[in-house]
Design a protein around this motif. Sequence first.
Motif, PDB file in Angstrom:
ATOM      1  N   ILE A 171       0.816  -1.226   0.000  1.00 33.04           N
ATOM      2  CA  ILE A 171       0.000   0.000   0.000  1.00 33.04           C
ATOM      3  C   ILE A 171       0.844   1.269   0.000  1.00 33.04           C
ATOM      4  CG2 ILE A 171      -1.884  -1.164   1.201  1.00 33.04           C
ATOM      5  CD1 ILE A 171      -1.154   0.663   3.661  1.00 33.04           C
ATOM      6  N   GLU A 172       2.096   1.170   0.385  1.00 31.19           N
ATOM      7  CA  GLU A 172       2.915   2.373   0.577  1.00 31.19           C
ATOM      8  C   GLU A 172       3.059   3.214  -0.693  1.00 31.19           C
ATOM      9  OE1 GLU A 172       7.038   3.747   2.761  1.00 31.19           O
ATOM     10  OE2 GLU A 172       6.755   1.629   2.284  1.00 31.19           O
ATOM     11  N   ILE A 173       3.439   2.631  -1.782  1.00 38.38           N
ATOM     12  CA  ILE A 173       3.645   3.404  -3.021  1.00 38.38           C
ATOM     13  C   ILE A 173       2.332   4.000  -3.529  1.00 38.38           C
ATOM     14  CG2 ILE A 173       4.358   3.254  -5.441  1.00 38.38           C
ATOM     15  CD1 ILE A 173       6.609   1.368  -4.478  1.00 38.38           C
ATOM     16  N   PRO A 174       1.234   3.230  -3.595  1.00 39.98           N
ATOM     17  CA  PRO A 174      -0.032   3.851  -4.011  1.00 39.98           C
ATOM     18  C   PRO A 174      -0.474   4.997  -3.095  1.00 39.98           C
ATOM     19  CG  PRO A 174      -0.223   1.473  -4.152  1.00 39.98           C
ATOM     20  CD  PRO A 174       1.097   1.773  -3.498  1.00 39.98           C
ATOM     21  N   VAL A 175      -0.208   4.885  -1.811  1.00 38.45           N
ATOM     22  CA  VAL A 175      -0.574   5.970  -0.883  1.00 38.45           C
ATOM     23  C   VAL A 175       0.183   7.245  -1.245  1.00 38.45           C
ATOM     24  CG1 VAL A 175      -0.292   6.794   1.500  1.00 38.45           C
ATOM     25  CG2 VAL A 175      -1.351   4.571   1.062  1.00 38.45           C
ATOM     26  N   HIS A 176       1.471   7.139  -1.494  1.00 34.59           N
ATOM     27  CA  HIS A 176       2.266   8.321  -1.859  1.00 34.59           C
ATOM     28  C   HIS A 176       1.793   8.921  -3.182  1.00 34.59           C
ATOM     29  CE1 HIS A 176       4.932   7.709   1.472  1.00 34.59           C
ATOM     30  NE2 HIS A 176       5.436   6.595   0.999  1.00 34.59           N
ATOM     31  N   ILE A 177       1.482   8.065  -4.144  1.00 33.99           N
ATOM     32  CA  ILE A 177       1.017   8.549  -5.447  1.00 33.99           C
ATOM     33  C   ILE A 177      -0.315   9.274  -5.295  1.00 33.99           C
ATOM     34  CG2 ILE A 177       0.176   7.823  -7.719  1.00 33.99           C
ATOM     35  CD1 ILE A 177       2.340   5.575  -7.583  1.00 33.99           C
ATOM     36  N   ILE A 178      -1.244   8.648  -4.603  1.00 28.22           N
ATOM     37  CA  ILE A 178      -2.565   9.257  -4.407  1.00 28.22           C
ATOM     38  C   ILE A 178      -2.446  10.558  -3.621  1.00 28.22           C
ATOM     39  CG2 ILE A 178      -4.793   8.966  -3.239  1.00 28.22           C
ATOM     40  CD1 ILE A 178      -4.516   5.932  -3.967  1.00 28.22           C
ATOM     41  N   ALA A 179      -1.595  10.565  -2.596  1.00 29.71           N
ATOM     42  CA  ALA A 179      -1.453  11.747  -1.740  1.00 29.71           C
ATOM     43  C   ALA A 179      -1.086  12.995  -2.537  1.00 29.71           C
ATOM     44  CB  ALA A 179      -0.408  11.489  -0.650  1.00 29.71           C
ATOM     45  N   TYR A 180      -0.241  12.839  -3.532  1.00 33.36           N
ATOM     46  CA  TYR A 180       0.231  14.017  -4.258  1.00 33.36           C
ATOM     47  C   TYR A 180      -0.393  14.193  -5.644  1.00 33.36           C
ATOM     48  CZ  TYR A 180       3.485  14.629  -0.515  1.00 33.36           C
ATOM     49  OH  TYR A 180       4.017  14.834   0.720  1.00 33.36           O
ATOM     50  N   LEU A 181      -0.844  13.130  -6.246  1.00 32.64           N
ATOM     51  CA  LEU A 181      -1.367  13.230  -7.607  1.00 32.64           C
ATOM     52  C   LEU A 181      -2.649  14.061  -7.674  1.00 32.64           C
ATOM     53  CD1 LEU A 181      -1.027  12.359 -10.557  1.00 32.64           C
ATOM     54  CD2 LEU A 181      -2.496  10.401 -10.030  1.00 32.64           C
ATOM     55  N   ILE A 182      -3.608  13.776  -6.825  1.00 28.08           N
ATOM     56  CA  ILE A 182      -4.890  14.481  -6.862  1.00 28.08           C
ATOM     57  C   ILE A 182      -4.696  15.978  -6.608  1.00 28.08           C
ATOM     58  CG2 ILE A 182      -7.151  14.701  -5.756  1.00 28.08           C
ATOM     59  CD1 ILE A 182      -6.928  11.634  -5.184  1.00 28.08           C
ATOM     60  N   GLY A 183      -3.977  16.308  -5.551  1.00 26.59           N
ATOM     61  CA  GLY A 183      -3.743  17.715  -5.227  1.00 26.59           C
ATOM     62  C   GLY A 183      -2.935  18.438  -6.285  1.00 26.59           C
ATOM     63  N   SER A 184      -1.946  17.752  -6.847  1.00 24.89           N
ATOM     64  CA  SER A 184      -1.108  18.388  -7.865  1.00 24.89           C
ATOM     65  C   SER A 184      -1.892  18.683  -9.136  1.00 24.89           C
ATOM     66  CB  SER A 184       0.093  17.493  -8.200  1.00 24.89           C
ATOM     67  OG  SER A 184       0.929  17.356  -7.079  1.00 24.89           O
ATOM     68  N   VAL A 185      -2.695  17.741  -9.576  1.00 21.97           N
ATOM     69  CA  VAL A 185      -3.507  17.965 -10.779  1.00 21.97           C
ATOM     70  C   VAL A 185      -4.467  19.128 -10.543  1.00 21.97           C
ATOM     71  CG1 VAL A 185      -5.319  16.962 -12.230  1.00 21.97           C
ATOM     72  CG2 VAL A 185      -3.290  15.621 -11.660  1.00 21.97           C
ATOM     73  N   TYR A 186      -5.136  19.112  -9.414  1.00 22.67           N
ATOM     74  CA  TYR A 186      -6.080  20.185  -9.087  1.00 22.67           C
ATOM     75  C   TYR A 186      -5.369  21.543  -9.013  1.00 22.67           C
ATOM     76  CZ  TYR A 186      -9.645  22.793  -6.485  1.00 22.67           C
ATOM     77  OH  TYR A 186     -10.553  23.724  -6.087  1.00 22.67           O
ATOM     78  N   ALA A 187      -4.194  21.579  -8.372  1.00 25.31           N
ATOM     79  CA  ALA A 187      -3.458  22.835  -8.232  1.00 25.31           C
ATOM     80  C   ALA A 187      -2.929  23.335  -9.576  1.00 25.31           C
ATOM     81  CB  ALA A 187      -2.307  22.655  -7.244  1.00 25.31           C
ATOM     82  N   ILE A 188      -2.464  22.434 -10.423  1.00 24.30           N
ATOM     83  CA  ILE A 188      -1.960  22.839 -11.743  1.00 24.30           C
ATOM     84  C   ILE A 188      -3.083  23.439 -12.581  1.00 24.30           C
ATOM     85  CG2 ILE A 188      -1.078  21.939 -13.945  1.00 24.30           C
ATOM     86  CD1 ILE A 188       0.630  19.962 -12.204  1.00 24.30           C
ATOM     87  N   ILE A 189      -4.235  22.792 -12.583  1.00 24.43           N
ATOM     88  CA  ILE A 189      -5.370  23.311 -13.353  1.00 24.43           C
ATOM     89  C   ILE A 189      -5.813  24.660 -12.803  1.00 24.43           C
ATOM     90  CG2 ILE A 189      -7.818  22.927 -13.889  1.00 24.43           C
ATOM     91  CD1 ILE A 189      -7.100  19.891 -14.016  1.00 24.43           C
ATOM     92  N   THR A 190      -5.882  24.775 -11.489  1.00 22.94           N
ATOM     93  CA  THR A 190      -6.302  26.032 -10.871  1.00 22.94           C
ATOM     94  C   THR A 190      -5.310  27.152 -11.161  1.00 22.94           C
ATOM     95  OG1 THR A 190      -7.390  24.770  -9.120  1.00 22.94           O
ATOM     96  CG2 THR A 190      -7.039  27.106  -8.702  1.00 22.94           C
TER      97      THR A 190
END
Length: 154
Positions: free
Chosen positions: A110-129
């Motif tokens: 679970i460790e790698i997916p947790v890190h990916i999810i933790a930053y991917l969603i916020g980063s995509v949202y922040a880049i678009i914004t």
Amino acid sequence: ALISFFSSSYVIYHILFQEPQKRKRLYHRLVLAMNFALLPLSAAYFWSTMAVPKGTPYFAGAVGTVNTCTAQGFISVVFVLAVPTYYGSLALQAFLGLKNNYNEDKYRWIEIPVHIIAYLIGSVYAIITAATDNFNPNGSGCWYAKAPWGCESD
């Protein structure tokens, strides 16, 4: 914000340097990652109205620019979504630990997916914004807003 920043700094220091053997456990690595995410979030909260462009009405202490406002909003969005993901991952880790009799080999995946999810969603949202110039003064600093306060009808 300062208490959070210094508390997170201590946890990071403690796990990295005072008790490095704790890094062998998934739980402590997730706590470490969560505290690394809390550092920039605490800093963004500390900036609060200082990042708001100078002269913006209703914001005492506004001394920033549009770029500082965008930076604060970007950092806030990325990490305000990462921190709860790590908190949730601790609950998931506890559940999987109980289910697997704390045999980490069975749930370490679970460790790698947790890190990916933790930053991917916020980063995509922040880049678009940021790309659509939608980080504006809002609340006690800069966050998602179509226009700064008082300029909605302009």
